[in-house]
Design an enzyme around this catalytic site. Structure first.
Site, PDB file in Angstrom:
ATOM      1  CG  ASP A  11      -1.917   1.153   1.217  1.00  0.00           C
ATOM      2  OD1 ASP A  11      -2.408   1.509   0.129  1.00  0.00           O
ATOM      3  OD2 ASP A  11      -2.206   1.704   2.296  1.00  0.00           O
ATOM      4  CB  SER A  12       0.204   4.743  -0.896  1.00  0.00           C
ATOM      5  OG  SER A  12      -1.050   4.909  -0.258  1.00  0.00           O
ATOM      6  CE1 TYR A  43       2.239   5.613  -4.216  1.00  0.00           C
ATOM      7  CE2 TYR A  43       0.802   3.741  -4.603  1.00  0.00           C
ATOM      8  CZ  TYR A  43       2.053   4.257  -4.337  1.00  0.00           C
ATOM      9  OH  TYR A  43       3.118   3.406  -4.200  1.00  0.00           O
ATOM     10  N   GLY A  44      -3.169   9.513  -4.520  1.00  0.00           N
ATOM     11  CA  GLY A  44      -4.382  10.075  -5.106  1.00  0.00           C
ATOM     12  C   GLY A  44      -4.208  11.409  -5.797  1.00  0.00           C
ATOM     13  CB  CYS A  75      -3.309   0.966  -2.771  1.00  0.00           C
ATOM     14  SG  CYS A  75      -3.394   2.691  -3.306  1.00  0.00           S
ATOM     15  CB  THR A  77      -5.096   5.256  -5.908  1.00  0.00           C
ATOM     16  OG1 THR A  77      -6.056   6.004  -5.158  1.00  0.00           O
ATOM     17  CG2 THR A  77      -4.525   6.147  -7.003  1.00  0.00           C
ATOM     18  CB  CYS A 188      -9.251   5.078   0.154  1.00  0.00           C
ATOM     19  SG  CYS A 188      -7.566   5.365   0.756  1.00  0.00           S
ATOM     20  CB  THR A 189      -6.946   0.083   2.005  1.00  0.00           C
ATOM     21  OG1 THR A 189      -5.773   0.767   1.571  1.00  0.00           O
ATOM     22  CG2 THR A 189      -7.397  -0.907   0.930  1.00  0.00           C
TER      23      THR A 189
END
Length: 263
Positions: A11-12, A43-44, A75, A77, A188-189
């Protein structure tokens, strides 16, 4: 298959811990590496090209170093942008995370669903396809809430975030559809980490829907029949500043990640 080969959850930031929690319930015996791209967060706000290049490059290098049996892109995104590209490059199962529009459409009574996500996620053609297939007869109100990502990260650092959550969704609460929204898709996680704060804003009658449990079931299905051996404690790897990562160690330990190393 090496029984000690881990499942890599990427994930980010810390949002993928919501997926990890469900994987633990479904597969407590499975060794896990949690990977967080803090250096690339968020990331968004990035372009599709930036996200695709970063995710493909990092996962290629991580797959080579850690030899996972499966990678979960935890993630929304990254999944809606780069899932197909990663699958083209890596010859192991790749599980993505996409907005839970299908179950939300089955749950709504009013027919009005709010989709909370990053700006990058909610504009993706992948989301258009999910809406056409599963919510064509519903009203899907897409709302970018990038402030919730920072709020979730802050909450796990022990900060109070109720006011920040309320501010992040203020425009949605003023939308003409707001009184009829009865289902909220957390696309979104990071966002399930804020379930308590979101319920305080939207009320207890609004259902919060995310895909974490379904993702864990998919991972369990793809690894069914495989042997698992945990030769060492689960751990996290992360990009970014080493000192900042060390501050997260107590929180990560609560999720069974006994050390964090810089990638």
């Amino acid at each position: 298959m090496n029984p000690a080969a881990p499942i890599l959850i990427f994930d980010s930031g810390v949002g993928g811990l919501t997926i990890l929690a469900e994987v633990r319930k479904a597969m407590p015996q499975a060794p896990v590496i949690y990977a967080a791209d803090f250096a690339g967060l968020p990331y968004g706000t990035k372009s599709e090209a930036e996200v695709a290049a970063r995710v493909c490059g990092l996962l290629g290098r991580m797959a080579e170093r850690y030899q996972p049996r499966l990678i979960c892109i935890a993630c929304n995104t990254a999944s809606t942008i780069a899932l197909g590209m990663v699958r083209d490059v890596l010859e192991i199962p790749i599980v993505g995370t996409v907005p839970a529009i299908k179950p939300a459409a089955a749950l709504t009574a009013t027919g009005v669903i709010a989709l909370l996500g990053t700006a990058a996620t909610i504009r993706q053609p992948y989301v258009d396809r999910l809406e056409r297939e599963f919510a064509w007869d519903k009203t899907l109100v897409r709302y970018p809430a990038p402030g919730l990502v920072a709020a979730a990260e802050a909450k796990l650092r022990g900060e109070a975030v109720q006011a920040a959550v309320a501010d992040a969704v203020a425009e949605l609460m003023a939308d003409r559809w707001s009184e009829r929204i009865d289902t909220l898709v957390l696309a979104c996680t990071h966002f399930p980490l804020l379930s308590e704060e979101l319920r305080a804003v939207f009320g207890e009658d609004v259902r919060l829907v995310d895909g974490a449990a379904g993702i864990a079931r998919r991972i369990a299905s793809l690894t069914k029949g495989q042997d698992f051996v945990r030769e060492t404690s689960d751990f996290a790897v992360a990009t970014g500043d080493g000192q900042g990562l060390a501050a997260l160690a107590p929180m990560l330990e609560r999720h069974g990640l006994m050390r964090v190393t810089q990638f």
